[in-house]
Design a protein around this motif. Structure first.
Motif, PDB file in Angstrom:
ATOM      1  N   ARG A  36      15.174  -8.814  18.066  1.00 16.28           N
ATOM      2  CA  ARG A  36      16.285  -7.680  17.221  1.00 16.28           C
ATOM      3  C   ARG A  36      17.094  -7.769  16.715  1.00 16.28           C
ATOM      4  O   ARG A  36      17.196  -7.328  15.625  1.00 16.28           O
TER       5      ARG A  36
ATOM      6  N   HIS B 211      23.820  -9.972  11.849  1.00 13.29           N
ATOM      7  CA  HIS B 211      22.455  -9.104  13.194  1.00 13.29           C
ATOM      8  C   HIS B 211      21.966 -11.005  14.109  1.00 13.29           C
ATOM      9  O   HIS B 211      21.606 -10.160  14.989  1.00 13.29           O
TER      10      HIS B 211
ATOM     11  N   GLU C 107      24.912 -18.666  25.678  1.00 12.25           N
ATOM     12  CA  GLU C 107      25.232 -18.063  24.606  1.00 12.25           C
ATOM     13  C   GLU C 107      25.391 -18.891  23.911  1.00 12.25           C
ATOM     14  O   GLU C 107      25.745 -19.555  22.359  1.00 12.25           O
TER      15      GLU C 107
ATOM     16  N   GLU D 159      23.991 -11.395  21.627  1.00  8.14           N
ATOM     17  CA  GLU D 159      24.668 -10.621  23.327  1.00  8.14           C
ATOM     18  C   GLU D 159      23.868  -9.361  23.453  1.00  8.14           C
ATOM     19  O   GLU D 159      23.712 -10.164  25.500  1.00  8.14           O
ATOM     20  N   GLU D 160      22.438  -9.322  23.137  1.00  4.36           N
ATOM     21  CA  GLU D 160      21.395  -8.511  23.899  1.00  4.36           C
ATOM     22  C   GLU D 160      20.821  -9.000  25.062  1.00  4.36           C
ATOM     23  O   GLU D 160      20.067  -8.308  26.123  1.00  4.36           O
ATOM     24  N   LEU D 161      21.177 -10.284  24.822  1.00  7.64           N
ATOM     25  CA  LEU D 161      20.195 -11.807  25.825  1.00  7.64           C
ATOM     26  C   LEU D 161      20.275 -11.360  27.594  1.00  7.64           C
ATOM     27  O   LEU D 161      19.749 -11.583  27.961  1.00  7.64           O
ATOM     28  N   GLY D 162      21.752 -11.314  27.668  1.00 12.84           N
ATOM     29  CA  GLY D 162      22.340 -11.101  28.591  1.00 12.84           C
ATOM     30  C   GLY D 162      23.160 -12.390  29.061  1.00 12.84           C
ATOM     31  O   GLY D 162      22.083 -12.760  30.131  1.00 12.84           O
TER      32      GLY D 162
ATOM     33  N   VAL E 158      24.686  -9.795  17.159  1.00 10.10           N
ATOM     34  CA  VAL E 158      23.545  -8.296  18.056  1.00 10.10           C
ATOM     35  C   VAL E 158      22.217  -9.278  18.787  1.00 10.10           C
ATOM     36  O   VAL E 158      22.684  -8.656  19.783  1.00 10.10           O
ATOM     37  N   ALA E 159      22.063  -9.598  18.367  1.00 10.16           N
ATOM     38  CA  ALA E 159      20.318 -10.209  19.408  1.00 10.16           C
ATOM     39  C   ALA E 159      20.754 -11.282  20.479  1.00 10.16           C
ATOM     40  O   ALA E 159      20.667 -10.754  21.370  1.00 10.16           O
TER      41      ALA E 159
ATOM     42  N   ARG F 185      12.467 -12.041  22.475  1.00 15.42           N
ATOM     43  CA  ARG F 185      13.398 -11.271  21.893  1.00 15.42           C
ATOM     44  C   ARG F 185      14.157 -10.891  20.876  1.00 15.42           C
ATOM     45  O   ARG F 185      15.101 -10.220  20.495  1.00 15.42           O
ATOM     46  N   LEU F 186      14.923 -12.440  20.985  1.00 15.15           N
ATOM     47  CA  LEU F 186      15.661 -12.680  19.992  1.00 15.15           C
ATOM     48  C   LEU F 186      15.599 -12.444  18.171  1.00 15.15           C
ATOM     49  O   LEU F 186      16.175 -11.536  18.256  1.00 15.15           O
TER      50      LEU F 186
ATOM     51  N   THR G 111      12.699 -14.837  25.459  1.00 17.72           N
ATOM     52  CA  THR G 111      13.700 -14.852  25.430  1.00 17.72           C
ATOM     53  C   THR G 111      13.725 -15.233  24.253  1.00 17.72           C
ATOM     54  O   THR G 111      14.649 -14.732  23.542  1.00 17.72           O
TER      55      THR G 111
END
Length: 137
Positions: free
Chosen positions: A33, A103, A118, A109-112, A106-107, A29-30, A26
């Motif tokens: 991105r 930036h 969050e 939010e894309e983690l879900g 965006v990163a 990924r953060l 996780t």
């Protein structure tokens, strides 16, 4: 038998934020991105002297993993974080702060992540971004 259940229940309750959100994958990924955005940002990109953003990406990933309860690899490699000191050579003004958060948003939010996770992560990131500002403007 009851003791085993209590131990299991206790272990679940004591999970770190790092574990709760999915661990290393996780955070990698953060940060990956986030740096995709930084690479294209005319204000932030010049703050990273390395031609390749890979080393900066690795440092931030390790720092965030450690901060949230993961491995202590960051400190083992780099010592105490000293974040403000490490950012002194760079002009971090309100515009840089805003670009960094744009930036990172965006990163994140894309983690879900769950809403609670969050919000916890975002609260920290906004605090951290504000604390790095070292130039008026």
């Amino acid at each position: 038998m009851g003791g085993v259940t209590e131990i299991r229940r206790g272990t679940l309750q004591e999970q770190t934020f790092y574990e709760q959100v999915g661990g290393e994958e996780t955070f990698r990924r953060l940060v990956h991105r986030f740096y995709q955005g930084v690479a294209e940002d005319p204000l932030l990109r010049p703050m990273y002297p390395e031609e390749d953003l890979g080393p900066a990406e690795e440092r931030l990933a390790l720092f965030l993993m450690q901060y949230w309860g993961g491995p202590t690899t960051y400190s083992e490699r780099r010592g105490h974080p000293r974040l403000r000191m490490r950012h002194v050579p760079f002009t971090v003004d309100r515009a840089a702060h805003d670009a960094w958060l744009k930036h990172m948003r965006v990163a994140v939010e894309e983690l879900g992540l769950s809403e609670e996770h969050e919000q916890t992560l975002w609260n920290y990131l906004t605090y951290a971004a504000a604390s790095m500002v070292n130039t008026a403007g």
